[in-house]
Design a protein around this motif. Sequence first.
Motif, PDB file in Angstrom:
ATOM      1  N   UNK A 180     -72.160  18.461 -10.773  1.00  0.00           N
ATOM      2  CA  UNK A 180     -70.863  17.869 -11.071  1.00  0.00           C
ATOM      3  C   UNK A 180     -69.762  18.766 -10.543  1.00  0.00           C
ATOM      4  N   UNK A 181     -68.582  18.211 -10.372  1.00  0.00           N
ATOM      5  CA  UNK A 181     -67.420  19.044 -10.090  1.00  0.00           C
ATOM      6  C   UNK A 181     -67.064  19.763 -11.382  1.00  0.00           C
ATOM      7  N   UNK A 182     -66.562  20.978 -11.267  1.00  0.00           N
ATOM      8  CA  UNK A 182     -66.318  21.819 -12.436  1.00  0.00           C
ATOM      9  C   UNK A 182     -65.407  21.156 -13.466  1.00  0.00           C
ATOM     10  N   UNK A 183     -64.427  20.360 -13.008  1.00  0.00           N
ATOM     11  CA  UNK A 183     -63.504  19.762 -13.978  1.00  0.00           C
ATOM     12  C   UNK A 183     -64.175  18.679 -14.835  1.00  0.00           C
ATOM     13  N   UNK A 189     -64.272  24.005 -22.304  1.00  0.00           N
ATOM     14  CA  UNK A 189     -63.889  23.948 -20.890  1.00  0.00           C
ATOM     15  C   UNK A 189     -62.430  23.513 -20.831  1.00  0.00           C
ATOM     16  N   UNK A 190     -61.584  24.341 -20.213  1.00  0.00           N
ATOM     17  CA  UNK A 190     -60.148  24.051 -20.121  1.00  0.00           C
ATOM     18  C   UNK A 190     -59.734  23.930 -18.667  1.00  0.00           C
ATOM     19  N   UNK A 218     -52.991  23.625  -7.076  1.00  0.00           N
ATOM     20  CA  UNK A 218     -54.364  24.061  -7.333  1.00  0.00           C
ATOM     21  C   UNK A 218     -54.711  23.881  -8.808  1.00  0.00           C
ATOM     22  N   UNK A 219     -55.980  23.674  -9.084  1.00  0.00           N
ATOM     23  CA  UNK A 219     -56.468  23.580 -10.461  1.00  0.00           C
ATOM     24  C   UNK A 219     -57.716  24.437 -10.597  1.00  0.00           C
ATOM     25  N   UNK A 220     -57.880  25.039 -11.757  1.00  0.00           N
ATOM     26  CA  UNK A 220     -59.069  25.832 -12.066  1.00  0.00           C
ATOM     27  C   UNK A 220     -59.574  25.442 -13.442  1.00  0.00           C
ATOM     28  N   UNK A 221     -60.842  25.706 -13.678  1.00  0.00           N
ATOM     29  CA  UNK A 221     -61.454  25.442 -14.970  1.00  0.00           C
ATOM     30  C   UNK A 221     -61.906  26.770 -15.564  1.00  0.00           C
ATOM     31  N   UNK A 222     -61.555  26.996 -16.823  1.00  0.00           N
ATOM     32  CA  UNK A 222     -62.046  28.153 -17.561  1.00  0.00           C
ATOM     33  C   UNK A 222     -63.165  27.645 -18.458  1.00  0.00           C
ATOM     34  N   UNK A 223     -64.365  28.179 -18.260  1.00  0.00           N
ATOM     35  CA  UNK A 223     -65.510  27.802 -19.086  1.00  0.00           C
ATOM     36  C   UNK A 223     -65.815  28.936 -20.046  1.00  0.00           C
ATOM     37  N   UNK A 224     -65.757  28.629 -21.333  1.00  0.00           N
ATOM     38  CA  UNK A 224     -66.078  29.595 -22.376  1.00  0.00           C
ATOM     39  C   UNK A 224     -67.475  29.241 -22.871  1.00  0.00           C
ATOM     40  N   UNK A 225     -68.342  30.222 -22.927  1.00  0.00           N
ATOM     41  CA  UNK A 225     -69.738  29.998 -23.294  1.00  0.00           C
ATOM     42  C   UNK A 225     -70.034  30.514 -24.689  1.00  0.00           C
ATOM     43  N   UNK A 226     -71.096  30.002 -25.287  1.00  0.00           N
ATOM     44  CA  UNK A 226     -71.513  30.466 -26.611  1.00  0.00           C
ATOM     45  C   UNK A 226     -71.981  31.907 -26.542  1.00  0.00           C
ATOM     46  N   UNK A 227     -72.559  32.303 -25.411  1.00  0.00           N
ATOM     47  CA  UNK A 227     -72.976  33.694 -25.212  1.00  0.00           C
ATOM     48  C   UNK A 227     -72.490  34.148 -23.845  1.00  0.00           C
ATOM     49  N   UNK A 276     -66.700  34.480 -20.371  1.00  0.00           N
ATOM     50  CA  UNK A 276     -66.235  33.223 -19.794  1.00  0.00           C
ATOM     51  C   UNK A 276     -66.023  33.406 -18.287  1.00  0.00           C
ATOM     52  N   UNK A 277     -65.959  32.281 -17.571  1.00  0.00           N
ATOM     53  CA  UNK A 277     -65.711  32.337 -16.133  1.00  0.00           C
ATOM     54  C   UNK A 277     -64.584  31.380 -15.786  1.00  0.00           C
ATOM     55  N   UNK A 278     -63.982  31.613 -14.633  1.00  0.00           N
ATOM     56  CA  UNK A 278     -62.891  30.788 -14.126  1.00  0.00           C
ATOM     57  C   UNK A 278     -63.270  30.372 -12.715  1.00  0.00           C
ATOM     58  N   UNK A 279     -63.327  29.048 -12.473  1.00  0.00           N
ATOM     59  CA  UNK A 279     -63.748  28.541 -11.167  1.00  0.00           C
ATOM     60  C   UNK A 279     -62.777  27.473 -10.684  1.00  0.00           C
ATOM     61  N   UNK A 280     -62.815  27.227  -9.387  1.00  0.00           N
ATOM     62  CA  UNK A 280     -62.015  26.162  -8.798  1.00  0.00           C
ATOM     63  C   UNK A 280     -62.460  24.843  -9.420  1.00  0.00           C
ATOM     64  N   UNK A 281     -61.504  23.978  -9.759  1.00  0.00           N
ATOM     65  CA  UNK A 281     -61.821  22.708 -10.423  1.00  0.00           C
ATOM     66  C   UNK A 281     -62.702  21.805  -9.569  1.00  0.00           C
TER      67      UNK A 281
END
Length: 70
Positions: free
Chosen positions: A3-6, A26-27, A35-44, A47-52
């Motif tokens: 999937x696309x990150x967004x 996921x924000x 430009x848009x980016x997605x911040x993914x926060x994980x349970x463990x 977190x990472x920040x990637x291009x949407x």
Amino acid sequence: MRLLAYMVQRGDTVTVGDEQRQVKEARLLHLSHGRSEVVMVFKTGPSIRVNANAVTRVQRTWRRSRREAR
């Protein structure tokens, strides 16, 4: 699936490097110059920040809708 990150949602399992991590949140961030980016926060783990529009390998946990859960 890919999937696309967004499109990533809470509860999805995302492959990060050689690990699989469950998404806690996921924000979508709208940055300057369109430009848009997605911040993914994980349970463990961190977190990472990637291009949407980055393609992300995801395992989706299909949940019942709120109406069906009642």
